[in-house]
Design a protein around this motif. Structure first.
Motif, PDB file in Angstrom:
ATOM      1  N   ALA A 121       6.179   0.269  14.792  1.00 51.42           N
ATOM      2  CA  ALA A 121       7.273  -0.419  14.131  1.00 51.42           C
ATOM      3  C   ALA A 121       7.121  -0.346  12.624  1.00 51.42           C
ATOM      4  N   LEU A 122       8.235  -0.129  11.954  1.00 52.60           N
ATOM      5  CA  LEU A 122       8.243  -0.090  10.501  1.00 52.60           C
ATOM      6  C   LEU A 122       8.891  -1.359   9.963  1.00 52.60           C
ATOM      7  N   MET A 123       8.317  -1.920   8.908  1.00 55.77           N
ATOM      8  CA  MET A 123       8.937  -3.050   8.235  1.00 55.77           C
ATOM      9  C   MET A 123      10.104  -2.551   7.401  1.00 55.77           C
ATOM     10  N   PRO A 124      11.079  -3.412   7.086  1.00 53.33           N
ATOM     11  CA  PRO A 124      12.236  -2.984   6.299  1.00 53.33           C
ATOM     12  C   PRO A 124      11.826  -2.318   4.989  1.00 53.33           C
ATOM     13  N   GLY A 125      12.455  -1.200   4.703  1.00 52.92           N
ATOM     14  CA  GLY A 125      12.191  -0.495   3.458  1.00 52.92           C
ATOM     15  C   GLY A 125      11.063   0.513   3.520  1.00 52.92           C
ATOM     16  N   MET A 126      10.258   0.475   4.570  1.00 53.66           N
ATOM     17  CA  MET A 126       9.123   1.396   4.663  1.00 53.66           C
ATOM     18  C   MET A 126       9.620   2.822   4.903  1.00 53.66           C
ATOM     19  N   ALA A 127       9.060   3.762   4.159  1.00 49.12           N
ATOM     20  CA  ALA A 127       9.405   5.170   4.332  1.00 49.12           C
ATOM     21  C   ALA A 127       8.727   5.726   5.573  1.00 49.12           C
ATOM     22  N   ASN A 175       0.184  -0.248 -10.294  1.00 52.77           N
ATOM     23  CA  ASN A 175      -0.771  -1.202 -10.849  1.00 52.77           C
ATOM     24  C   ASN A 175      -0.483  -2.622 -10.370  1.00 52.77           C
ATOM     25  N   THR A 176       0.785  -3.027 -10.436  1.00 54.51           N
ATOM     26  CA  THR A 176       1.171  -4.380 -10.028  1.00 54.51           C
ATOM     27  C   THR A 176       0.922  -4.607  -8.548  1.00 54.51           C
ATOM     28  N   GLN A 177       1.371  -3.661  -7.727  1.00 58.09           N
ATOM     29  CA  GLN A 177       1.281  -3.895  -6.289  1.00 58.09           C
ATOM     30  C   GLN A 177      -0.135  -3.719  -5.756  1.00 58.09           C
ATOM     31  N   ALA A 178      -0.945  -2.883  -6.390  1.00 58.03           N
ATOM     32  CA  ALA A 178      -2.345  -2.791  -5.981  1.00 58.03           C
ATOM     33  C   ALA A 178      -3.059  -4.101  -6.262  1.00 58.03           C
ATOM     34  N   THR A 224      13.726   2.241  -4.069  1.00 62.43           N
ATOM     35  CA  THR A 224      14.803   1.250  -4.072  1.00 62.43           C
ATOM     36  C   THR A 224      14.892   0.573  -2.712  1.00 62.43           C
ATOM     37  N   GLU A 225      14.885   1.366  -1.643  1.00 63.64           N
ATOM     38  CA  GLU A 225      14.932   0.788  -0.299  1.00 63.64           C
ATOM     39  C   GLU A 225      13.660  -0.005  -0.003  1.00 63.64           C
ATOM     40  N   HIS A 226      12.532   0.509  -0.482  1.00 67.87           N
ATOM     41  CA  HIS A 226      11.253  -0.178  -0.277  1.00 67.87           C
ATOM     42  C   HIS A 226      11.286  -1.549  -0.944  1.00 67.87           C
ATOM     43  N   HIS A 227      11.784  -1.617  -2.164  1.00 74.62           N
ATOM     44  CA  HIS A 227      11.883  -2.886  -2.879  1.00 74.62           C
ATOM     45  C   HIS A 227      12.837  -3.852  -2.180  1.00 74.62           C
ATOM     46  N   LYS A 228      13.949  -3.335  -1.666  1.00 72.68           N
ATOM     47  CA  LYS A 228      14.893  -4.209  -0.960  1.00 72.68           C
ATOM     48  C   LYS A 228      14.214  -4.858   0.246  1.00 72.68           C
ATOM     49  N   GLY A 229      13.423  -4.064   0.979  1.00 71.18           N
ATOM     50  CA  GLY A 229      12.684  -4.622   2.107  1.00 71.18           C
ATOM     51  C   GLY A 229      11.642  -5.622   1.644  1.00 71.18           C
ATOM     52  N   GLN A 287       0.823  -1.209   0.000  1.00 67.92           N
ATOM     53  CA  GLN A 287       0.000   0.000   0.000  1.00 67.92           C
ATOM     54  C   GLN A 287       0.856   1.258   0.000  1.00 67.92           C
ATOM     55  N   GLN A 288       1.973   1.229   0.731  1.00 74.25           N
ATOM     56  CA  GLN A 288       2.826   2.412   0.727  1.00 74.25           C
ATOM     57  C   GLN A 288       3.496   2.607  -0.631  1.00 74.25           C
ATOM     58  N   ALA A 289       3.863   1.519  -1.297  1.00 74.48           N
ATOM     59  CA  ALA A 289       4.452   1.642  -2.634  1.00 74.48           C
ATOM     60  C   ALA A 289       3.455   2.274  -3.603  1.00 74.48           C
TER      61      ALA A 289
END
Length: 212
Positions: free
Chosen positions: A130-136, A85-88, A161-166, A58-60
């Motif tokens: 708490a934030l999951m890895p990569g979350m802004a 589109n893909t992530q939704a 990029t960081e979001h995708h890594k997480g 959702q954040q992406a």
């Protein structure tokens, strides 16, 4: 709500409708493997991944809609559209599976990523949880909203990029731990696609004289 937020909500609603229909059809298709069998437990890796990755996705989607309003660059706008589109759609699928399994979409009593055996300890500023890895963070999202043109593109590409890594880290966890075959395949697809997009974003950053 802003026009960006309405657009994000609309995309997710459409994805939920599409994925819900597809999931029900799959469950009744007589195949040997479907998200409905076996039914995962609420504390399983399958359920945990579906819940956590739905939030992550959702954040992406939100960041992608923001940058589409902040730049006219077609390369970045096209990438943002593809990611949104893909992530939704993937988010809709995961929430649809939770519905099919009769499991809650949120688990306030469980820390994010506890299903991986490595709960997230990335505390968000100002008591945001708490934030999951990569979350802004909220501050980073505000910075993206405030930027425009090339600066918005660079900010978005770095954050994504960081979001995708997480996301890749979490998806690999599902590939290793999830028991539902169709969910494992979705997770592996996420790994492949997001690793490819990380390379693309590195090239886009280089074109703009910036580093990840």
């Amino acid at each position: 709500m802003t026009r960006t937020h309405w657009a994000a909500v609309t995309a997710v609603v459409l994805a939920l409708l599409f994925a819900g229909a597809a999931t029900v059809a799959s469950a009744g298709g007589g195949g040997s493997e479907s998200p409905a069998a076996p039914t995962p437990a609420a504390d399983s890796a399958d359920a945990g991944f579906a819940r956590d990755m739905a939030v992550h996705h959702q954040q992406a989607v939100e960041m992608s809609f923001i940058v589409r309003d902040r730049t006219r660059d077609e390369e970045v706008r096209r990438l943002a559209y593809d990611i949104a589109n893909t992530q939704a759609n993937q988010r809709g699928m995961m929430l649809g599976w939770l519905d099919l399994w009769g499991l809650p979409k949120v688990a306030p009593d469980r820390e994010p990523m506890a299903w991986m055996g490595t709960p997230s300890h990335h505390a968000a500023p100002a008591g945001g949880g708490a934030l999951m890895p990569g979350m802004a963070t909220a501050a980073q999202l505000d910075a993206l909203r405030a930027a425009s043109g090339t600066q918005a593109e660079i900010t978005y590409l770095r954050l994504m990029t960081e979001h995708h890594k997480g996301g890749v880290h979490m998806a690999r966890g599902c590939v290793e731990r999830c028991e539902v075959g169709v969910e494992r395949r979705l997770a592996q697809g996420m790994v492949d696609a997001q690793e490819s997009e990380i390379l693309l974003m590195a090239d886009l950053l280089k074109k703009r004289g910036a580093k990840p």
